[in-house]
Design a protein around this motif. Structure first.
Motif, PDB file in Angstrom:
ATOM      1  N   ARG A  14       0.820  -1.214   0.000  1.00  0.00           N
ATOM      2  CA  ARG A  14       0.000   0.000   0.000  1.00  0.00           C
ATOM      3  C   ARG A  14       0.855   1.265   0.000  1.00  0.00           C
ATOM      4  O   ARG A  14       0.394   2.330  -0.388  1.00  0.00           O
ATOM      5  N   ARG A  15       2.077   1.154   0.470  1.00  0.00           N
ATOM      6  CA  ARG A  15       3.014   2.297   0.542  1.00  0.00           C
ATOM      7  C   ARG A  15       2.403   3.472   1.297  1.00  0.00           C
ATOM      8  O   ARG A  15       2.518   4.628   0.888  1.00  0.00           O
ATOM      9  N   GLU A  16       1.799   3.145   2.429  1.00  0.00           N
ATOM     10  CA  GLU A  16       1.181   4.161   3.280  1.00  0.00           C
ATOM     11  C   GLU A  16       1.973   4.383   4.559  1.00  0.00           C
ATOM     12  O   GLU A  16       1.447   4.939   5.530  1.00  0.00           O
ATOM     13  N   ALA A  17       3.225   3.938   4.565  1.00  0.00           N
ATOM     14  CA  ALA A  17       4.096   4.125   5.737  1.00  0.00           C
ATOM     15  C   ALA A  17       3.424   3.616   7.008  1.00  0.00           C
ATOM     16  O   ALA A  17       3.390   4.286   8.046  1.00  0.00           O
ATOM     17  N   VAL A  18       2.873   2.415   6.919  1.00  0.00           N
ATOM     18  CA  VAL A  18       2.210   1.817   8.079  1.00  0.00           C
ATOM     19  C   VAL A  18       3.191   1.730   9.240  1.00  0.00           C
ATOM     20  O   VAL A  18       4.340   1.309   9.069  1.00  0.00           O
ATOM     21  N   LEU A  19       2.751   2.130  10.417  1.00  0.00           N
ATOM     22  CA  LEU A  19       3.625   2.124  11.585  1.00  0.00           C
ATOM     23  C   LEU A  19       3.844   0.695  12.061  1.00  0.00           C
ATOM     24  O   LEU A  19       2.890  -0.058  12.261  1.00  0.00           O
ATOM     25  N   MET A  20       5.107   0.336  12.252  1.00  0.00           N
ATOM     26  CA  MET A  20       5.479  -1.023  12.632  1.00  0.00           C
ATOM     27  C   MET A  20       6.356  -0.960  13.885  1.00  0.00           C
ATOM     28  O   MET A  20       7.575  -0.783  13.802  1.00  0.00           O
ATOM     29  N   PRO A  21       5.757  -1.104  15.072  1.00  0.00           N
ATOM     30  CA  PRO A  21       6.567  -1.089  16.291  1.00  0.00           C
ATOM     31  C   PRO A  21       7.299  -2.407  16.500  1.00  0.00           C
ATOM     32  O   PRO A  21       6.864  -3.460  16.018  1.00  0.00           O
ATOM     33  N   GLY A  22       8.379  -2.332  17.228  1.00  0.00           N
ATOM     34  CA  GLY A  22       9.153  -3.524  17.530  1.00  0.00           C
ATOM     35  C   GLY A  22       8.664  -4.215  18.787  1.00  0.00           C
ATOM     36  O   GLY A  22       8.295  -3.561  19.767  1.00  0.00           O
ATOM     37  N   ALA A  23       8.681  -5.544  18.750  1.00  0.00           N
ATOM     38  CA  ALA A  23       8.280  -6.349  19.903  1.00  0.00           C
ATOM     39  C   ALA A  23       9.436  -7.268  20.287  1.00  0.00           C
ATOM     40  O   ALA A  23       9.725  -8.220  19.564  1.00  0.00           O
ATOM     41  N   ALA A  45      17.778  -6.579  17.893  1.00  0.00           N
ATOM     42  CA  ALA A  45      18.424  -5.758  18.928  1.00  0.00           C
ATOM     43  C   ALA A  45      17.635  -5.824  20.221  1.00  0.00           C
ATOM     44  O   ALA A  45      18.204  -5.951  21.314  1.00  0.00           O
ATOM     45  N   GLY A  46      16.305  -5.738  20.114  1.00  0.00           N
ATOM     46  CA  GLY A  46      15.474  -5.760  21.304  1.00  0.00           C
ATOM     47  C   GLY A  46      15.544  -7.084  22.037  1.00  0.00           C
ATOM     48  O   GLY A  46      15.643  -7.120  23.277  1.00  0.00           O
ATOM     49  N   VAL A  47      15.476  -8.194  21.297  1.00  0.00           N
ATOM     50  CA  VAL A  47      15.592  -9.506  21.927  1.00  0.00           C
ATOM     51  C   VAL A  47      16.964  -9.654  22.570  1.00  0.00           C
ATOM     52  O   VAL A  47      17.099 -10.148  23.695  1.00  0.00           O
ATOM     53  N   THR A  48      18.001  -9.219  21.866  1.00  0.00           N
ATOM     54  CA  THR A  48      19.360  -9.289  22.391  1.00  0.00           C
ATOM     55  C   THR A  48      19.489  -8.498  23.696  1.00  0.00           C
ATOM     56  O   THR A  48      20.050  -8.977  24.688  1.00  0.00           O
ATOM     57  N   ASN A  49      18.953  -7.274  23.691  1.00  0.00           N
ATOM     58  CA  ASN A  49      19.035  -6.429  24.888  1.00  0.00           C
ATOM     59  C   ASN A  49      18.235  -7.010  26.050  1.00  0.00           C
ATOM     60  O   ASN A  49      18.735  -7.087  27.180  1.00  0.00           O
ATOM     61  N   MET A  50      16.993  -7.424  25.783  1.00  0.00           N
ATOM     62  CA  MET A  50      16.104  -7.824  26.875  1.00  0.00           C
ATOM     63  C   MET A  50      16.319  -9.267  27.331  1.00  0.00           C
ATOM     64  O   MET A  50      16.153  -9.575  28.506  1.00  0.00           O
ATOM     65  N   TYR A 232       9.717   1.336  14.026  1.00  0.00           N
ATOM     66  CA  TYR A 232      10.151   1.882  15.316  1.00  0.00           C
ATOM     67  C   TYR A 232      10.520   0.685  16.185  1.00  0.00           C
ATOM     68  O   TYR A 232       9.800   0.306  17.116  1.00  0.00           O
ATOM     69  N   ALA A 233      11.663   0.096  15.873  1.00  0.00           N
ATOM     70  CA  ALA A 233      12.001  -1.235  16.368  1.00  0.00           C
ATOM     71  C   ALA A 233      12.150  -1.300  17.876  1.00  0.00           C
ATOM     72  O   ALA A 233      11.819  -2.313  18.489  1.00  0.00           O
ATOM     73  N   ASN A 234      12.645  -0.240  18.491  1.00  0.00           N
ATOM     74  CA  ASN A 234      12.952  -0.329  19.918  1.00  0.00           C
ATOM     75  C   ASN A 234      12.337   0.789  20.750  1.00  0.00           C
ATOM     76  O   ASN A 234      12.791   1.065  21.857  1.00  0.00           O
ATOM     77  N   ALA A 235      11.269   1.402  20.222  1.00  0.00           N
ATOM     78  CA  ALA A 235      10.588   2.447  20.985  1.00  0.00           C
ATOM     79  C   ALA A 235      10.004   1.885  22.280  1.00  0.00           C
ATOM     80  O   ALA A 235      10.127   2.494  23.352  1.00  0.00           O
ATOM     81  N   ALA A 236       9.368   0.713  22.193  1.00  0.00           N
ATOM     82  CA  ALA A 236       8.771   0.116  23.390  1.00  0.00           C
ATOM     83  C   ALA A 236       9.844  -0.243  24.404  1.00  0.00           C
ATOM     84  O   ALA A 236       9.684  -0.010  25.610  1.00  0.00           O
ATOM     85  N   LEU A 237      10.933  -0.801  23.938  1.00  0.00           N
ATOM     86  CA  LEU A 237      12.028  -1.178  24.844  1.00  0.00           C
ATOM     87  C   LEU A 237      12.586   0.053  25.550  1.00  0.00           C
ATOM     88  O   LEU A 237      12.806   0.041  26.772  1.00  0.00           O
ATOM     89  N   GLN A 238      12.814   1.134  24.791  1.00  0.00           N
ATOM     90  CA  GLN A 238      13.399   2.325  25.391  1.00  0.00           C
ATOM     91  C   GLN A 238      12.444   2.963  26.397  1.00  0.00           C
ATOM     92  O   GLN A 238      12.874   3.456  27.444  1.00  0.00           O
ATOM     93  N   ALA A 239      11.142   2.939  26.080  1.00  0.00           N
ATOM     94  CA  ALA A 239      10.156   3.470  27.024  1.00  0.00           C
ATOM     95  C   ALA A 239      10.144   2.648  28.301  1.00  0.00           C
ATOM     96  O   ALA A 239      10.114   3.190  29.417  1.00  0.00           O
ATOM     97  N   ALA A 240      10.157   1.329  28.156  1.00  0.00           N
ATOM     98  CA  ALA A 240      10.138   0.447  29.329  1.00  0.00           C
ATOM     99  C   ALA A 240      11.400   0.611  30.164  1.00  0.00           C
ATOM    100  O   ALA A 240      11.343   0.633  31.398  1.00  0.00           O
ATOM    101  N   LEU A 241      12.548   0.718  29.505  1.00  0.00           N
ATOM    102  CA  LEU A 241      13.812   0.844  30.221  1.00  0.00           C
ATOM    103  C   LEU A 241      13.835   2.110  31.074  1.00  0.00           C
ATOM    104  O   LEU A 241      14.243   2.086  32.241  1.00  0.00           O
TER     105      LEU A 241
END
Length: 287
Positions: A14-23, A45-50, A232-241
């Motif tokens: 669709r090329r609508e820049a769908v937001l894709m957060p990292g889990a 990166a997130g799995v490695t860090n957490m 936004y691969a690590n936004a959730a991780l950074q917020a949690a940290l």
């Protein structure tokens, strides 16, 4: 319901820049789905860090990532794009990685052209393999997938090593080799970001790392450029940290959580995030 791989393919097309957060784990994936996101990214990166508590410098293994895929895919229904690093070896290793990831529940894999062991795309000191070697990994990935809609995302880290022209040339070649989507990592200005989406003929991934090399671009502008997804691969991780650091720091200092209650999820929010109600219903059904 449409297969996850088909849904991911449609979302990116669709090329609508769908937001894709990292889990980085199943709990965060539950939250992402509950909030209404269409897809999620299982971040290496997130799995490695957490999970390992170490930096993203190529220490996570394929089997450790596959275990996380299986657990996360079992708890959410949204399609999952998964970080495959360098394929964890040569083209033969890449073939096995794709088979394993797809079997575990991934809807697509991201492969990158860094030397092994790889590093975070926003770290210095990276190196890239010859483009011809990456092309063979892409061909192996295409041969390995069982579902033709399983998405192969070819990432190049060449900007930081050889500059934008080499990165663009590599991306074009990776598309010719069979990549469904390309991902030009760590552009450092808006001109290069727009160029990536404009000149490359397949959907593109834009990756924003808070504190990294790439400037922030909002979703409306990414959609205007024509990106397939904003990662936004690590936004959730950074917020949690940050929250963990603040809350536990205050507990240590004062011996109480009273001053940081507003930073804590309620008991109800916590149980909703793990779908306790579904398990209560199962207990009733089988009692």
């Amino acid at each position: 319901m449409t297969k996850p791989a088909t849904r991911l393919k449609s979302i990116l097309a669709r090329r609508e820049a769908v937001l894709m957060p990292g889990a980085p784990n199943a709990l965060f994936a539950n939250v992402i789905q509950e909030l209404g996101y269409e897809c999620a990214y299982i971040t290496g990166a997130g799995v490695t860090n957490m999970y390992l508590g170490v930096p993203d410098v190529g220490l996570i293994t394929m089997s450790e990532m596959a275990q996380h895929i299986a657990v996360i895919a079992d708890t959410v229904n949204i399609p999952l794009l998964v970080d495959g690093d360098t394929g964890f070896g040569n083209p033969v290793n890449t073939y096995r990685t794709v088979r394993t990831y797809e079997r575990a529940g991934a809807a697509g894999i991201q492969l990158e052209d860094q030397n092994f062991p790889k590093k975070c795309g926003h770290f210095s000191g990276k190196g890239v393999i010859p483009a011809d070697e990456m092309i063979q990994k892409i061909k192996a990935a295409a041969d390995a997938r069982q579902d033709g809609d399983f998405q192969i995302i070819a990432r190049t880290d060449a900007i930081a090593v050889n500059g934008i022209e080499d990165a663009m040339d590599r991306a074009h070649r990776y598309i010719e080799a069979g990549a469904d989507v390309t991902f030009v990592e760590a552009p450092v200005n808006l001109q290069d970001i727009e160029r990536v989406a404009r000149e490359l003929p397949v959907p593109q991934i834009f990756n924003y790392v808070f504190g990294g090399k790439t400037p922030p671009v909002d979703q409306a502008k990414l959609k205007e450029y024509g990106f397939g997804a904003g990662l936004y691969a690590n936004a959730a991780l950074q917020a949690a940290l940050l929250s963990v650091h603040n809350v536990l720091g205050e507990l240590l200092k004062t011996g109480s959580l009273e001053t940081v209650k507003d930073q804590l999820a309620s008991f109800e929010m916590r149980q909703n995030a793990v779908r306790k109600g579904d398990f209560d219903e199962m207990e009733k059904r089988y009692t």
